[in-house]
Every structure is written in C-alpha cells, then in structure tokens.
Design a protein around this motif. Structure first.
Motif, PDB file in Angstrom:
ATOM      1  N   GLY A   1      75.209  50.762 119.477  1.00  0.00           N
ATOM      2  CA  GLY A   1      74.339  49.729 120.028  1.00  0.00           C
ATOM      3  C   GLY A   1      75.163  48.887 120.507  1.00  0.00           C
ATOM      4  O   GLY A   1      74.422  47.800 120.882  1.00  0.00           O
ATOM      5  N   GLY A   2      76.119  48.891 121.202  1.00  0.00           N
ATOM      6  CA  GLY A   2      77.167  47.350 121.656  1.00  0.00           C
ATOM      7  C   GLY A   2      76.609  48.110 123.557  1.00  0.00           C
ATOM      8  O   GLY A   2      77.238  47.796 124.432  1.00  0.00           O
ATOM      9  N   ILE A   3      76.419  48.934 123.490  1.00  0.00           N
ATOM     10  CA  ILE A   3      75.715  49.132 125.696  1.00  0.00           C
ATOM     11  C   ILE A   3      74.185  50.132 125.770  1.00  0.00           C
ATOM     12  O   ILE A   3      73.819  49.989 126.477  1.00  0.00           O
ATOM     13  CB  ILE A   3      77.205  50.522 125.884  1.00  0.00           C
TER      14      ILE A   3
ATOM     15  N   THR B   1      74.328  38.827 127.680  1.00  0.00           N
ATOM     16  CA  THR B   1      75.173  38.302 126.212  1.00  0.00           C
ATOM     17  C   THR B   1      75.707  38.255 125.295  1.00  0.00           C
ATOM     18  O   THR B   1      73.961  39.893 124.424  1.00  0.00           O
ATOM     19  CB  THR B   1      74.233  36.829 126.369  1.00  0.00           C
ATOM     20  N   SER B   2      76.277  38.192 124.272  1.00  0.00           N
ATOM     21  CA  SER B   2      76.435  39.214 123.128  1.00  0.00           C
ATOM     22  C   SER B   2      77.478  37.491 122.452  1.00  0.00           C
ATOM     23  O   SER B   2      77.903  36.895 122.916  1.00  0.00           O
ATOM     24  CB  SER B   2      78.671  39.793 123.002  1.00  0.00           C
ATOM     25  N   GLY B   3      76.558  37.398 121.254  1.00  0.00           N
ATOM     26  CA  GLY B   3      76.583  36.467 120.050  1.00  0.00           C
ATOM     27  C   GLY B   3      76.329  36.057 119.145  1.00  0.00           C
ATOM     28  O   GLY B   3      76.252  37.471 118.373  1.00  0.00           O
TER      29      GLY B   3
ATOM     30  N   CYS C   1      77.835  44.932 131.857  1.00  0.00           N
ATOM     31  CA  CYS C   1      78.186  44.102 131.258  1.00  0.00           C
ATOM     32  C   CYS C   1      77.356  44.002 129.660  1.00  0.00           C
ATOM     33  O   CYS C   1      78.360  43.111 129.105  1.00  0.00           O
ATOM     34  CB  CYS C   1      76.563  43.007 131.893  1.00  0.00           C
ATOM     35  N   ASP C   2      76.584  44.977 128.950  1.00  0.00           N
ATOM     36  CA  ASP C   2      76.664  44.970 127.442  1.00  0.00           C
ATOM     37  C   ASP C   2      78.504  45.788 126.882  1.00  0.00           C
ATOM     38  O   ASP C   2      78.526  44.997 126.258  1.00  0.00           O
ATOM     39  CB  ASP C   2      75.884  46.382 128.055  1.00  0.00           C
ATOM     40  N   ALA C   3      78.852  46.177 127.778  1.00  0.00           N
ATOM     41  CA  ALA C   3      80.126  47.144 127.333  1.00  0.00           C
ATOM     42  C   ALA C   3      80.712  45.722 127.256  1.00  0.00           C
ATOM     43  O   ALA C   3      81.660  45.401 125.761  1.00  0.00           O
ATOM     44  CB  ALA C   3      80.366  48.119 127.672  1.00  0.00           C
ATOM     45  N   MET C   4      81.226  44.976 128.123  1.00  0.00           N
ATOM     46  CA  MET C   4      82.517  43.994 128.538  1.00  0.00           C
ATOM     47  C   MET C   4      81.864  43.008 127.523  1.00  0.00           C
ATOM     48  O   MET C   4      82.414  41.989 127.221  1.00  0.00           O
ATOM     49  CB  MET C   4      82.210  43.687 129.908  1.00  0.00           C
ATOM     50  N   ALA C   5      80.353  42.448 127.453  1.00  0.00           N
ATOM     51  CA  ALA C   5      80.297  41.124 126.701  1.00  0.00           C
ATOM     52  C   ALA C   5      80.949  41.238 124.655  1.00  0.00           C
ATOM     53  O   ALA C   5      80.839  40.161 124.455  1.00  0.00           O
ATOM     54  CB  ALA C   5      79.014  40.705 126.847  1.00  0.00           C
ATOM     55  N   THR C   6      80.639  42.434 124.967  1.00  0.00           N
ATOM     56  CA  THR C   6      81.004  42.865 122.959  1.00  0.00           C
ATOM     57  C   THR C   6      82.516  43.024 123.784  1.00  0.00           C
ATOM     58  O   THR C   6      83.275  42.787 122.163  1.00  0.00           O
ATOM     59  CB  THR C   6      80.603  44.041 122.849  1.00  0.00           C
ATOM     60  N   ALA C   7      83.048  43.666 124.133  1.00  0.00           N
ATOM     61  CA  ALA C   7      84.295  43.566 124.217  1.00  0.00           C
ATOM     62  C   ALA C   7      84.734  42.801 124.487  1.00  0.00           C
ATOM     63  O   ALA C   7      86.114  41.803 123.758  1.00  0.00           O
ATOM     64  CB  ALA C   7      84.786  44.855 125.425  1.00  0.00           C
TER      65      ALA C   7
HETATM   66 MG    MG Z   1      76.681  44.703 124.636  1.00  0.00          MG
END
Ligand code: MG
Ligand code: AMP
Length: 302
Positions: A146-148, A218-220, A262-268
């Motif tokens: 779900g994070g990517i 963005t991850s928030g 971006c998606d993986a990096m934002a979550t990380a």
């Molecule tokens: Mg993510």
C-alpha cells in the motif's frame, strides 16, 4: 473531455487529459488502474498479493513479472531505508486495521508478536528462465504494498500516455500526483500543485509547487487515522516500535519524476524523520526535492 474520477485503491483517483481526453483513452487508463488494484490489493481475497501471502511460506510461488518487479523494488527500498519503508509489515498493519472496520489499539503482547513477523529479509525473490518466484521464510509474514502501489500506478499511466503520444495530463491518485508534460508552451507557465496543510486539511494548501513533468507525492498523518484519548493513531507504521510512526512530522512530500520512488521515499521519510542518513542523501537520487511539514506547522525544504 473533462477530468474523470473513479474510486480505486480505496480513494478517489482523478485523471485530467485536457483537450487530449477521449472516452476511449480515459477507459484505457482507468482499466489499467483497476487491473493494478486487482493484483496488489490486500483487501481483495482473489488478488495476486493475497495469493502470495497465503502460499509463499509453504514453498515458492510463481508470480507475474509485474508483481515480482514491484516487490523487488520495495525490498530494495527497505534495505536502502534501513527498514523505514518495509513491505513486510502486513501482520502489523492488519493488526492495527487503521482505516478499516476493525481498527483498534492492539494489546502490547499482540504488537510484540506481530513485530516478530515483519522481517523483509525473510522474503526471497528468484528470477529464472521458467519465471519469477517468491517465497517467505516465515509463515506469519504478510506483504503489504500500500505504501508504493499508487506511485507504481501513476508511472504506469504515464507510460501509457507516452505510448499514445499524449503530451500533457494531471493524474491524482488520492494525493499521489503526476503532473505529466508541460502546462503550456511558455517555459515559465507550470502546473501548480498544492501541498495540503496537514494541520488543517480543508484549508488552503500550505505550499504551492510550480512544476512540469514530475510526480509529487505526500505521506501524512492525516490521511487515515483514528483518535483515542487525544492521541492520533495513523496508518504509517514504524516496524521498529510496532506503533504508528511518531516524530515531529505531520507530512512529507517528495518530488521526482519516478512516482514509485516518490511514494516509497515519502513513506520512508515519514517513518525515519529528517535526520536519517538516507533522508539526508535523498535516497541516493540527486534530483529529489523534499518538503517536510512539522506538527507545529513549520515548513522545511531540502
Ligand atoms: Mg508511500
Ligand atoms: P503512504 O500513504 O504511501 O505513506 O502509505 C501508507 C500505506 O503503506 C499504509 O496504509 C500501509 O498499507 C502501508 N505502510 C504502512 N507503514 C508502512 C511502512 N513503514 N513501510 C511500507 N509500507 C507501509
């Protein structure tokens, strides 16, 4: 044809093709999104990921090239981020159930138990002439991508757009944005992409980025959460503690042309915080912009 939206990945997904938008093209793009969801959603019992989760601890399972590549990317990103991004958190994520009907604060012993089954090194990926294979060395390990997956999906839509000769589009998969192409011929007229104010999500954007041909993700802590006794329990889990990640951040935005990155990096980054080594070297990729918003509303750009 004007912007089209559909509910996919448990969120509203919108695509705007402007004057290039035809019914056929919108249908093609949303079909692609639906197929990705069918493969990667842990909430669908007949998805490929559910099949892998059920069977990969009993021996190697044959998986699609697509599934293999996304899982491989996620495991490599887990290594790179020291486990801040971790595709093997399925047991913990399921235990918390944030955003589902069974969301609750688990007991300490349940968290300790689930934490034992989140080691991404227990995932084995094997590529051979006969196909791609995955196995788990732990029968309680569950993968959750779900994070990517939204980042992956945005990149796939961009591929289709390029194949079709489309020159501009804005894709918004529940806040996972791809501003594809240039807004106009004038070099200084760019797409305006707003970053939500994580402290007041219905207010005006806290930052407006002017960009062309890039993804903005963005991850928030405001995306999916519940409150109990004044504490916010949100959906980004720190595998080291077993609890929702807790630091001074309310959101992290990552800008780069690869949306899966971006998606993986934002979550990380959300888990690891601003000072982690891989965050300071921007995940090893030079052309990355990071925008952190802290819980007291401070904006830090890197
Ligand atoms: Mg993510
Ligand atoms: P995002 O909104 O991209 O930050 O992704 C959050 C989603 O990724 C959650 O709803 C979980 O499905 C999953 N997830 C939660 N914590 C993590 C983590 N530390 N690493 C990887 N995926 C996670």
């Amino acid at each position: 044809m004007k912007m089209q939206s559909q509910y996919v990945f448990g969120t509203v997904c919108s695509i705007d093709l402007f004057e290039g938008g035809t019914e056929e093209l919108y249908a093609l793009l949303f079909n692609r999104l639906n197929l990705i969801e069918k493969k990667f959603s842990v909430n669908l019992s007949d998805s490929e990921i559910s099949y892998v989760n059920e069977n990969a601890s009993s021996g190697e399972v044959l998986v699609s090239r697509e599934f293999f590549d996304v899982l491989k990317f996620s495991v490599e990103f887990a290594q790179k981020s020291g486990g801040a991004f971790n595709p093997a958190l399925g047991s913990l994520i399921n235990l918390w159930g944030i955003g589902t009907e069974h969301q609750r604060i688990p007991a300490e012993n349940e968290i300790e138990e689930a934490k034992k089954h989140c080691d991404f090194n227990a995932i084995t990926l094997r590529e051979a002439d006969e196909g791609c294979f995955v196995s788990f060395a732990d029968d309680k390990l569950r993968v959750d991508l779900g994070g990517i997956v939204k980042g992956y999906a945005a990149d796939e839509l961009v591929k289709l757009l390029k194949e079709r000769g489309v020159t501009k589009a804005v894709i918004n998969l529940g806040g996972n944005i791809y501003a594809f192409g240039s807004k106009s011929d004038k070099p200084d007229e760019k797409w305006n992409i707003g970053i939500k104010n994580p402290l007041k999500v219905d207010a005006e954007p806290i930052v407006i980025l002017e960009v062309n041909s890039t993804s903005v993700v963005t991850s928030g802590n405001y995306e999916r959460f519940f409150m109990e006794d004044g504490v916010r329990y949100h959906h980004i889990i720190d595998g080291k503690t077993g609890y929702p990640a807790e630091n001074d951040l309310a959101s992290v935005t990552v800008v780069n042309e690869s949306s899966i990155f971006c998606d993986a990096m934002a979550t990380a980054c959300f888990v690891a915080g601003t000072e982690a080594e891989f965050v300071r070297n921007k995940g090893g990729t030079g052309a990355v912009q990071l925008i952190f918003v802290t819980k007291n509303g401070k904006i830090v750009k890197k």
